[in-house]
Design a protein around this motif. Structure first.
Motif, PDB file in Angstrom:
ATOM      1  N   ALA A   1     -21.903 -22.195 -28.534  1.00 42.17           N
ATOM      2  CA  ALA A   1     -21.711 -23.495 -29.160  1.00 42.17           C
ATOM      3  C   ALA A   1     -20.438 -24.145 -28.636  1.00 42.17           C
ATOM      4  CB  ALA A   1     -21.629 -23.340 -30.677  1.00 42.17           C
ATOM      5  N   PHE A   2     -20.406 -25.485 -28.666  1.00 43.16           N
ATOM      6  CA  PHE A   2     -19.251 -26.208 -28.156  1.00 43.16           C
ATOM      7  C   PHE A   2     -17.972 -25.766 -28.855  1.00 43.16           C
ATOM      8  CE2 PHE A   2     -16.972 -30.548 -28.295  1.00 43.16           C
ATOM      9  CZ  PHE A   2     -16.173 -30.213 -27.225  1.00 43.16           C
ATOM     10  N   ARG A   3     -18.006 -25.654 -30.171  1.00 41.83           N
ATOM     11  CA  ARG A   3     -16.789 -25.282 -30.886  1.00 41.83           C
ATOM     12  C   ARG A   3     -16.309 -23.888 -30.489  1.00 41.83           C
ATOM     13  NH1 ARG A   3     -19.994 -27.846 -34.270  1.00 41.83           N
ATOM     14  NH2 ARG A   3     -20.896 -25.856 -34.881  1.00 41.83           N
ATOM     15  N   ALA A   4     -17.238 -22.967 -30.246  1.00 44.00           N
ATOM     16  CA  ALA A   4     -16.840 -21.635 -29.803  1.00 44.00           C
ATOM     17  C   ALA A   4     -16.182 -21.692 -28.429  1.00 44.00           C
ATOM     18  CB  ALA A   4     -18.050 -20.709 -29.778  1.00 44.00           C
ATOM     19  N   SER A   5     -16.648 -22.603 -27.551  1.00 41.42           N
ATOM     20  CA  SER A   5     -16.034 -22.726 -26.229  1.00 41.42           C
ATOM     21  C   SER A   5     -14.624 -23.301 -26.337  1.00 41.42           C
ATOM     22  CB  SER A   5     -16.895 -23.590 -25.314  1.00 41.42           C
ATOM     23  OG  SER A   5     -16.851 -24.960 -25.679  1.00 41.42           O
ATOM     24  N   ILE A   6     -14.393 -24.166 -27.312  1.00 37.85           N
ATOM     25  CA  ILE A   6     -13.041 -24.679 -27.538  1.00 37.85           C
ATOM     26  C   ILE A   6     -12.093 -23.527 -27.824  1.00 37.85           C
ATOM     27  CG2 ILE A   6     -11.592 -26.104 -29.049  1.00 37.85           C
ATOM     28  CD1 ILE A   6     -14.117 -27.788 -29.659  1.00 37.85           C
ATOM     29  N   ALA A   7     -12.501 -22.640 -28.736  1.00 40.44           N
ATOM     30  CA  ALA A   7     -11.656 -21.509 -29.116  1.00 40.44           C
ATOM     31  C   ALA A   7     -11.480 -20.534 -27.958  1.00 40.44           C
ATOM     32  CB  ALA A   7     -12.264 -20.799 -30.318  1.00 40.44           C
ATOM     33  N   ARG A   8     -12.568 -20.226 -27.251  1.00 40.64           N
ATOM     34  CA  ARG A   8     -12.480 -19.261 -26.148  1.00 40.64           C
ATOM     35  C   ARG A   8     -11.474 -19.726 -25.108  1.00 40.64           C
ATOM     36  NH1 ARG A   8     -14.676 -19.791 -21.586  1.00 40.64           N
ATOM     37  NH2 ARG A   8     -16.324 -21.192 -22.323  1.00 40.64           N
ATOM     38  N   THR A   9     -11.505 -21.002 -24.760  1.00 42.57           N
ATOM     39  CA  THR A   9     -10.568 -21.527 -23.771  1.00 42.57           C
ATOM     40  C   THR A   9      -9.127 -21.386 -24.248  1.00 42.57           C
ATOM     41  OG1 THR A   9     -12.238 -23.095 -22.996  1.00 42.57           O
ATOM     42  CG2 THR A   9      -9.950 -23.563 -22.421  1.00 42.57           C
ATOM     43  N   ALA A  10      -8.893 -21.669 -25.534  1.00 41.68           N
ATOM     44  CA  ALA A  10      -7.544 -21.532 -26.081  1.00 41.68           C
ATOM     45  C   ALA A  10      -7.073 -20.086 -26.024  1.00 41.68           C
ATOM     46  CB  ALA A  10      -7.520 -22.044 -27.525  1.00 41.68           C
ATOM     47  N   TYR A  11      -7.949 -19.155 -26.381  1.00 41.68           N
ATOM     48  CA  TYR A  11      -7.577 -17.736 -26.344  1.00 41.68           C
ATOM     49  C   TYR A  11      -7.291 -17.274 -24.920  1.00 41.68           C
ATOM     50  CZ  TYR A  11      -9.335 -17.178 -31.177  1.00 41.68           C
ATOM     51  OH  TYR A  11      -9.539 -17.263 -32.524  1.00 41.68           O
ATOM     52  N   GLU A  12      -8.145 -17.671 -23.987  1.00 42.90           N
ATOM     53  CA  GLU A  12      -7.969 -17.226 -22.597  1.00 42.90           C
ATOM     54  C   GLU A  12      -6.651 -17.715 -22.027  1.00 42.90           C
ATOM     55  OE1 GLU A  12     -11.431 -18.596 -20.570  1.00 42.90           O
ATOM     56  OE2 GLU A  12     -12.713 -16.956 -21.307  1.00 42.90           O
ATOM     57  N   GLU A  13      -6.307 -18.970 -22.291  1.00 40.18           N
ATOM     58  CA  GLU A  13      -5.054 -19.506 -21.775  1.00 40.18           C
ATOM     59  C   GLU A  13      -3.854 -18.839 -22.430  1.00 40.18           C
ATOM     60  OE1 GLU A  13      -2.590 -23.668 -21.928  1.00 40.18           O
ATOM     61  OE2 GLU A  13      -4.764 -23.817 -21.646  1.00 40.18           O
ATOM     62  N   ALA A  14      -3.978 -18.513 -23.719  1.00 41.76           N
ATOM     63  CA  ALA A  14      -2.864 -17.911 -24.452  1.00 41.76           C
ATOM     64  C   ALA A  14      -2.715 -16.420 -24.166  1.00 41.76           C
ATOM     65  CB  ALA A  14      -3.057 -18.123 -25.955  1.00 41.76           C
ATOM     66  N   GLY A  15      -3.765 -15.784 -23.645  1.00 43.42           N
ATOM     67  CA  GLY A  15      -3.729 -14.339 -23.452  1.00 43.42           C
ATOM     68  C   GLY A  15      -3.783 -13.592 -24.763  1.00 43.42           C
ATOM     69  N   LEU A  16      -4.392 -14.207 -25.766  1.00 37.68           N
ATOM     70  CA  LEU A  16      -4.525 -13.619 -27.094  1.00 37.68           C
ATOM     71  C   LEU A  16      -5.985 -13.679 -27.515  1.00 37.68           C
ATOM     72  CD1 LEU A  16      -1.513 -15.344 -28.913  1.00 37.68           C
ATOM     73  CD2 LEU A  16      -1.552 -13.033 -27.944  1.00 37.68           C
ATOM     74  N   GLY A  17      -6.306 -12.972 -28.573  1.00 37.79           N
ATOM     75  CA  GLY A  17      -7.646 -13.037 -29.139  1.00 37.79           C
ATOM     76  C   GLY A  17      -7.562 -13.218 -30.640  1.00 37.79           C
ATOM     77  N   PRO A  18      -8.698 -13.391 -31.297  1.00 41.66           N
ATOM     78  CA  PRO A  18      -8.682 -13.592 -32.747  1.00 41.66           C
ATOM     79  C   PRO A  18      -8.026 -12.441 -33.501  1.00 41.66           C
ATOM     80  CG  PRO A  18     -10.931 -13.238 -31.912  1.00 41.66           C
ATOM     81  CD  PRO A  18     -10.058 -13.459 -30.735  1.00 41.66           C
ATOM     82  N   GLU A  19      -8.075 -11.246 -32.935  1.00 41.56           N
ATOM     83  CA  GLU A  19      -7.447 -10.097 -33.595  1.00 41.56           C
ATOM     84  C   GLU A  19      -5.924 -10.202 -33.620  1.00 41.56           C
ATOM     85  OE1 GLU A  19      -7.728  -9.256 -29.221  1.00 41.56           O
ATOM     86  OE2 GLU A  19      -9.084 -10.080 -30.754  1.00 41.56           O
ATOM     87  N   ASP A  20      -5.341 -11.080 -32.806  1.00 42.11           N
ATOM     88  CA  ASP A  20      -3.891 -11.236 -32.742  1.00 42.11           C
ATOM     89  C   ASP A  20      -3.361 -12.294 -33.714  1.00 42.11           C
ATOM     90  OD1 ASP A  20      -3.501  -9.416 -30.511  1.00 42.11           O
ATOM     91  OD2 ASP A  20      -4.499 -10.948 -29.301  1.00 42.11           O
ATOM     92  N   LEU A  21      -4.252 -13.021 -34.364  1.00 42.69           N
ATOM     93  CA  LEU A  21      -3.838 -14.144 -35.206  1.00 42.69           C
ATOM     94  C   LEU A  21      -3.335 -13.681 -36.568  1.00 42.69           C
ATOM     95  CD1 LEU A  21      -6.807 -16.607 -34.580  1.00 42.69           C
ATOM     96  CD2 LEU A  21      -4.570 -16.597 -33.437  1.00 42.69           C
ATOM     97  N   SER A  22      -2.353 -14.429 -37.076  1.00 42.25           N
ATOM     98  CA  SER A  22      -1.884 -14.235 -38.449  1.00 42.25           C
ATOM     99  C   SER A  22      -2.547 -15.203 -39.409  1.00 42.25           C
ATOM    100  CB  SER A  22      -0.360 -14.439 -38.527  1.00 42.25           C
ATOM    101  OG  SER A  22       0.324 -13.624 -37.610  1.00 42.25           O
TER     102      SER A  22
END
Length: 396
Positions: free
Chosen positions: A270-291
């Protein structure tokens, strides 16, 4: 070479229905952000304004409008528009200027004075605009659009109106603790269920209002922040402003059969999932790293969709995550600690900036009763119509 920029200052004008110009709201927020940063206006090298289409010509040139309101001092000006993603694109433009060495300190401002009632396309007939077409061809006002999403979640994942009400109860409790929120009353599930049906199955208290408000950020290079004595500033690590990839649509609405819809394989993401994936890839983080996360809760059901699109849980498990208390204060991944749009309403150019204000306060440990213990990383997420992505990862 680092691609981080520092968030030196944040500021907001309280959300509400004040009946004044968007310029006033943005100027108040900007001055608050400058004070918070300890930066003089004359030291700002660039100002980026998030445009509002409801503010007349000054709204279309928001950067220059705010520069004039704050006092002419020769700063660069930039104005951007991307509907609800305008704030994130303003941040992206400011970050690019800093990383390119064009300015060391950039002020980002967004503000709006919204009309009462449903948003409608501005500027007359626009048959090349999917938003206009949605209104004119489908009769789908924003709440009708939200209702389609909610019905889909109920049909596909088994979500219930009671789950939607839980989102409102959670966010209202947090908004009650936020001095900038428009609505500061706690809400019960019974009150949600007793409110009027707007777009079945969504009720009045499931849907966000339209509001006046403003938000601002002072961003700088890491070197400038350190010269200011800020050894460990909050940092913007990534900004995602991606567009959809065919055959996705800008709106990601429930499928409507057309010749082109059946001629290609369905989209795998989904488009919204691609928004998040791009942000994670650029940041070098994943959802497991979020507070924590600040997401775009135009409706209670949409907040649940973002849980899945951000990877906070598997597809179809958002309601389970909510019921377990994982997205509430003290949970594994608190969502919308600000109170969200449920407590603020939409002030379109300001909302992505306001999300970053909340994450900055949280990562500084300065969010008061809303504080997430030990917050170290967060993500914002929203989406602008016509295919504007919006997600920002912030770390400390």
């Amino acid at each position: 070479m680092t691609t981080d920029v520092a968030v030196l200052g944040v500021g907001m004008h309280p959300w509400g229905k004040w009946g004044r110009s968007f310029v006033e709201y943005g100027t108040v927020a900007a001055r608050a952000a400058l004070t918070d940063a300890g930066v003089d206006w004359r030291d700002v090298g660039s100002i980026v304004g998030a445009d509002t289409v409801r503010g007349g010509y000054p709204g279309y040139v928001a950067g220059a409008t705010f520069a004039r309101a704050l006092g002419r001092q020769g700063a660069r000006v930039t104005s951007v528009y991307a509907a609800c993603a305008s704030g994130a694109q303003a941040v992206a433009a400011a970050r690019a200027q800093i990383l390119a060495g064009l300015a060391e300190v950039v002020l980002v401002v967004g503000a709006d004075a919204a009309p009462k009632g449903f948003f409608r396309p501005a500027g007359g007939d626009r048959p090349d605009d999917p938003d206009w077409l949605r209104f004119r061809l489908l009769g789908a006002t924003n709440p009708a659009y939200f209702g389609l999403y909610a019905r889909r979640r109920m049909a596909v994942h088994g979500d219930t109106p009671e789950d939607f009400a839980r989102v409102k109860v959670k966010n209202a409790a947090l908004g009650a603790l936020n001095p900038y929120a428009r609505y500061r009353n706690r809400i019960t599930s019974e009150e949600v269920a007793a409110s009027a049906v707007v777009a079945d199955p969504l009720r009045l208290l499931d849907i966000c209002a339209t509001s006046d408000g403003g938000a601002a950020l002072v961003l700088s290079s890491i070197a400038f922040a350190q010269r200011q004595g800020v050894a460990r500033p909050v940092r913007i690590r990534s900004v995602s402003t991606v567009s959809p990839r065919f055959p996705n649509t800008e709106l990601d609405m429930p499928d409507i059969a057309t010749d082109s819809a059946v001629a290609v394989e369905p989209a795998t993401e989904a488009f919204r999932a691609s928004i998040a994936r791009t942000a994670y890839e650029e940041a070098g983080l994943g959802p497991e790293d979020l507070s924590l996360a600040e997401v775009y809760d135009l409706s209670t059901a949409m907040e649940l969709q973002w849980y899945e699109d951000l990877g906070l849980c598997a597809d179809g498990e958002a309601a389970k995550l909510l019921r377990e208390g994982a997205t509430a204060p003290g949970g594994r991944i608190p969502v919308n600690t600000s109170g969200g749009l449920a407590s603020f309403g939409e002030a379109v150019p300001a909302q992505a900036i306001a999300q970053l204000c909340e994450l900055t306060w949280q990562l500084r440990g300065a969010a008061g009763e809303r504080q997430v213990t030990g917050a170290r990383a967060g993500i914002t997420a929203n989406q602008g119509l016509f295919g504007h992505g919006s997600a920002v990862v912030v770390v400390r």
